[in-house]
Design a protein around this motif. Structure first.
Motif, PDB file in Angstrom:
ATOM      1  N   ALA A   1       0.824  -1.216   0.000  1.00 34.03           N
ATOM      2  CA  ALA A   1       0.000   0.000   0.000  1.00 34.03           C
ATOM      3  C   ALA A   1       0.853   1.260   0.000  1.00 34.03           C
ATOM      4  N   ASN A   2       2.120   1.130   0.353  1.00 37.56           N
ATOM      5  CA  ASN A   2       3.015   2.283   0.316  1.00 37.56           C
ATOM      6  C   ASN A   2       3.154   2.858  -1.084  1.00 37.56           C
ATOM      7  N   LEU A   3       3.080   1.989  -2.099  1.00 35.68           N
ATOM      8  CA  LEU A   3       3.330   2.447  -3.474  1.00 35.68           C
ATOM      9  C   LEU A   3       2.292   3.461  -3.956  1.00 35.68           C
ATOM     10  N   PRO A   4       0.980   3.205  -3.846  1.00 37.92           N
ATOM     11  CA  PRO A   4       0.025   4.235  -4.269  1.00 37.92           C
ATOM     12  C   PRO A   4       0.111   5.508  -3.426  1.00 37.92           C
ATOM     13  N   ILE A   5       0.482   5.361  -2.155  1.00 32.52           N
ATOM     14  CA  ILE A   5       0.656   6.553  -1.316  1.00 32.52           C
ATOM     15  C   ILE A   5       1.864   7.347  -1.783  1.00 32.52           C
ATOM     16  N   TYR A   6       2.966   6.650  -2.033  1.00 28.97           N
ATOM     17  CA  TYR A   6       4.200   7.315  -2.486  1.00 28.97           C
ATOM     18  C   TYR A   6       3.961   8.117  -3.754  1.00 28.97           C
ATOM     19  N   TYR A   7       3.330   7.496  -4.746  1.00 24.85           N
ATOM     20  CA  TYR A   7       3.143   8.188  -6.023  1.00 24.85           C
ATOM     21  C   TYR A   7       2.141   9.339  -5.904  1.00 24.85           C
ATOM     22  N   GLU A   8       1.165   9.203  -5.032  1.00 24.70           N
ATOM     23  CA  GLU A   8       0.253  10.331  -4.812  1.00 24.70           C
ATOM     24  C   GLU A   8       0.989  11.488  -4.134  1.00 24.70           C
ATOM     25  N   TYR A   9       1.795  11.178  -3.135  1.00 21.57           N
ATOM     26  CA  TYR A   9       2.564  12.225  -2.458  1.00 21.57           C
ATOM     27  C   TYR A   9       3.509  12.917  -3.432  1.00 21.57           C
ATOM     28  N   GLN A  10       4.142  12.144  -4.304  1.00 24.65           N
ATOM     29  CA  GLN A  10       5.042  12.724  -5.300  1.00 24.65           C
ATOM     30  C   GLN A  10       4.285  13.667  -6.227  1.00 24.65           C
ATOM     31  N   LYS A  11       3.112  13.238  -6.666  1.00 26.98           N
ATOM     32  CA  LYS A  11       2.314  14.049  -7.585  1.00 26.98           C
ATOM     33  C   LYS A  11       1.828  15.326  -6.922  1.00 26.98           C
ATOM     34  N   GLU A  12       1.448  15.235  -5.646  1.00 22.39           N
ATOM     35  CA  GLU A  12       0.901  16.388  -4.927  1.00 22.39           C
ATOM     36  C   GLU A  12       1.981  17.254  -4.287  1.00 22.39           C
ATOM     37  N   GLY A  13       3.223  16.735  -4.241  1.00 23.14           N
ATOM     38  CA  GLY A  13       4.305  17.483  -3.610  1.00 23.14           C
ATOM     39  C   GLY A  13       4.154  17.600  -2.110  1.00 23.14           C
ATOM     40  N   ILE A  14       3.663  16.532  -1.468  1.00 20.46           N
ATOM     41  CA  ILE A  14       3.409  16.551  -0.029  1.00 20.46           C
ATOM     42  C   ILE A  14       4.158  15.408   0.655  1.00 20.46           C
ATOM     43  N   GLU A  15       4.199  15.455   1.979  1.00 17.79           N
ATOM     44  CA  GLU A  15       4.838  14.404   2.764  1.00 17.79           C
ATOM     45  C   GLU A  15       3.857  13.700   3.687  1.00 17.79           C
ATOM     46  N   ASN A  16       2.669  14.227   3.797  1.00 20.79           N
ATOM     47  CA  ASN A  16       1.672  13.703   4.719  1.00 20.79           C
ATOM     48  C   ASN A  16       0.324  14.267   4.305  1.00 20.79           C
ATOM     49  N   THR A  17      -0.745  13.671   4.771  1.00 23.36           N
ATOM     50  CA  THR A  17      -2.062  14.210   4.464  1.00 23.36           C
ATOM     51  C   THR A  17      -3.106  13.680   5.437  1.00 23.36           C
ATOM     52  N   ASP A  18      -4.135  14.454   5.661  1.00 23.01           N
ATOM     53  CA  ASP A  18      -5.272  14.009   6.460  1.00 23.01           C
ATOM     54  C   ASP A  18      -6.383  13.447   5.577  1.00 23.01           C
TER      55      ASP A  18
ATOM     56  N   VAL B   1      12.166   4.488  -3.360  1.00 21.93           N
ATOM     57  CA  VAL B   1      10.795   4.840  -2.981  1.00 21.93           C
ATOM     58  C   VAL B   1      10.763   5.038  -1.467  1.00 21.93           C
ATOM     59  N   THR B   2      10.333   6.203  -1.025  1.00 22.02           N
ATOM     60  CA  THR B   2      10.336   6.498   0.409  1.00 22.02           C
ATOM     61  C   THR B   2       9.278   5.676   1.150  1.00 22.02           C
ATOM     62  N   TRP B   3       9.508   5.493   2.428  1.00 17.79           N
ATOM     63  CA  TRP B   3       8.583   4.755   3.279  1.00 17.79           C
ATOM     64  C   TRP B   3       7.507   5.702   3.783  1.00 17.79           C
ATOM     65  N   ASN B   4       6.496   5.906   2.966  1.00 14.17           N
ATOM     66  CA  ASN B   4       5.397   6.784   3.355  1.00 14.17           C
ATOM     67  C   ASN B   4       4.333   6.075   4.177  1.00 14.17           C
ATOM     68  N   PHE B   5       4.468   4.752   4.337  1.00 14.86           N
ATOM     69  CA  PHE B   5       3.475   4.048   5.155  1.00 14.86           C
ATOM     70  C   PHE B   5       3.575   4.459   6.620  1.00 14.86           C
ATOM     71  N   THR B   6       4.661   5.143   6.971  1.00 12.59           N
ATOM     72  CA  THR B   6       4.747   5.662   8.346  1.00 12.59           C
ATOM     73  C   THR B   6       3.739   6.787   8.587  1.00 12.59           C
ATOM     74  N   THR B   7       3.109   7.288   7.522  1.00 12.55           N
ATOM     75  CA  THR B   7       2.088   8.328   7.673  1.00 12.55           C
ATOM     76  C   THR B   7       0.674   7.739   7.676  1.00 12.55           C
ATOM     77  N   MET B   8       0.547   6.428   7.521  1.00 13.91           N
ATOM     78  CA  MET B   8      -0.781   5.814   7.611  1.00 13.91           C
ATOM     79  C   MET B   8      -1.395   6.173   8.957  1.00 13.91           C
ATOM     80  N   PRO B   9      -2.670   6.537   8.982  1.00 10.22           N
ATOM     81  CA  PRO B   9      -3.229   7.174  10.179  1.00 10.22           C
ATOM     82  C   PRO B   9      -3.384   6.299  11.408  1.00 10.22           C
ATOM     83  N   SER B  10      -3.495   4.974  11.244  1.00 12.24           N
ATOM     84  CA  SER B  10      -3.684   4.125  12.427  1.00 12.24           C
ATOM     85  C   SER B  10      -3.553   2.658  12.049  1.00 12.24           C
TER      86      SER B  10
END
Length: 444
Positions: A208-225, A392-401
């Motif tokens: 699940a990190n992969l779709p999060i990573y590519y969305e963050y890259q596209k949006e230019g963000i590191e986290n999101t609510d 690919v960065t580990w963006n799964f650390t931003t998963m909310p819970s």
């Protein structure tokens, strides 16, 4: 908090941070000779696979210094629950860990500021510091990578090499061809994508990190609510590939375990196995020269320049509510782990690296004394960096819970058993609506 440049810094830079090529029993001068033992260390370890190594390292330190080090290892997928329970006791952990910004949010009131600590001076880049404002609440201690591990000999028997796989379309072509010929070949494309608790984290978190990573890259963000789910069709495609070209019927995934996947890979029942550098000791019997590793391709633009998923969710934190003596003892132990030659060998080495002869932890550590690894999977990850591939960065650390992950895993399992658009909508709902709900709940 955690800076965007964490992985851009790269394994190569970490590897070259130390020119050390060997270890002996030599120790830091500060540690030579026992001094009067003051304080104790209670380390709540996150990694069950490294329990034996930490127990041995703790005993080594106690024998050397007289300082008692108690290591308790949480069961797989039970760390947060165990930490909450242990922190409520009179003798709470003095050393614990969080997985990144989301984990820190729950525990920042317990975190001692490590900014001026000795171990902070050993870090090779500020990218490995987990900050809350100016305070350093955590320090990453293990850099790891994951992707699609593969058996070179089996891939060759199927008529392919890694050069044939540079994108999702390539991977799909190869996997589906192997499936068509699986009876004649005697093996499948993928190991089972088990959704038992010992295995599901590979898909509800790491994949699940992969779709999060590519969305963050596209949006230019590191986290999101509020995740949009822009790449969920890509997530569906790679999930379909895994579950429809494997050793196991997709209807049986809820019962398949992590051990099942390892066994299938080691006994050469499958070519591909999604996992990380930490899995080396489980599959080493296949032979170092027979192990390769591919990026996880999902069909996103630019993925031909993608490397492995590289990062850390392992940040050491010191309990500021412990006594002064216990805090200092803990700081001393942490620093010893990353500066003492024998301890560093235990952390970085693989086969036979421990004084007892058991395998070491096999980590890449972001400290000055990091050693060149004898884990071939680590070196493959490093080679991608040297080739200019972007980790690919580990963006799964931003998963909310954890609830978000569990709900997603449940939806993935339901979809696998019956692959309809309606069931995929359940995955989308868990991913997007669940994210928004859990992110909001975390702020209350």
């Amino acid at each position: 908090m955690r800076k965007k440049g964490l992985v851009a810094f790269g394994l190569a830079a970490v590897m070259t941070a130390s020119a050390l090529t060997g270890c002996g029993g030599a120790s830091d001068k500060k540690e030579s000779g026992k001094k009067e033992a003051k304080g104790t260390v209670y380390y709540l370890n996150f990694k069950p696979e490294a329990d034996a190594q930490w127990q041995e390292l703790a005993k080594l330190y106690t024998d050397k210094t007289g300082v008692k080090v108690n290591v308790v290892t949480a069961a797989a997928n039970q760390y947060e629950t165990t930490l909450k329970s242990e922190m409520g006791k009179s003798e709470a952990p003095t050393l614990f860990q969080v997985n990144g910004p989301v984990g820190l949010a729950s525990w920042k009131d317990y975190c001692y500021d490590l900014k001026d600590s000795d171990i902070a001076k050993q870090v090779t880049s500020d990218d490995f510091l987990l900050k809350d404002g100016d305070a350093v609440d955590g320090i990453g201690y293990a850099i790891e990578s994951y992707g699609i591990i593969y058996n070179k000999n089996l891939l060759k028997k199927a008529g392919y090499t890694q050069d044939d796989i540079k994108s999702f379309d390539d991977l799909k072509k190869v996997a589906e061809d192997i499936t068509k010929r699986s009876k004649d070949l005697g093996f499948s494309a993928f190991t089972s994508a088990g959704m038992d608790g010992s295995s599901d984290w590979r898909f509800k978190t790491h994949l699940a990190n992969l779709p999060i990573y590519y969305e963050y890259q596209k949006e230019g963000i590191e986290n999101t609510d509020a995740i949009k789910g822009t790449y969920l069709d890509n997530y569906r495609n790679i999930w379909n590939l895994y579950i429809n070209n494997s050793t196991t019927s997709s209807k049986q995934l809820s019962t398949k375990t992590g051990d099942d996947a390892v066994a299938e890979f080691v006994t050469e029942k499958a070519v591909f196995y999604q996992n990380g550098t930490w899995a080396y000791s489980d599959i080493a019997d296949l032979g170092d020269d027979n192990l390769g590793m591919l990026p996880i391709y999902i069909g996103a633009d630019g993925e031909e320049n993608q490397g492995l998923c590289t990062g850390t969710e392992n940040y050491w934190c010191v309990n500021k509510k412990a006594s002064k003596e216990d805090i200092q003892a803990t700081l001393d132990f942490m620093n010893w782990c990353v500066t003492d030659d024998t301890a560093v060998k235990c952390m970085c080495g693989a086969a036979g690296a421990m004084p007892s002869g058991q395998d070491g932890m096999g980590f890449v550590i972001p400290f000055k004394k990091n050693l060149t690894s004898d884990n071939p999977l680590v070196n493959i990850a490093n080679d991608y960096v040297k080739q200019g591939k972007k980790p690919v960065t580990w963006n799964f650390t931003t998963m909310p819970s954890e609830k978000w992950k569990n709900d997603l895993g449940s939806a993935l399992t339901t979809y696998a058993s019956k692959q309809t658009d309606a069931n995929w909508d359940l995955v989308k709902k868990a991913f997007v609506d669940g994210w928004k709900k859990e992110a909001a709940a975390a702020k209350k």
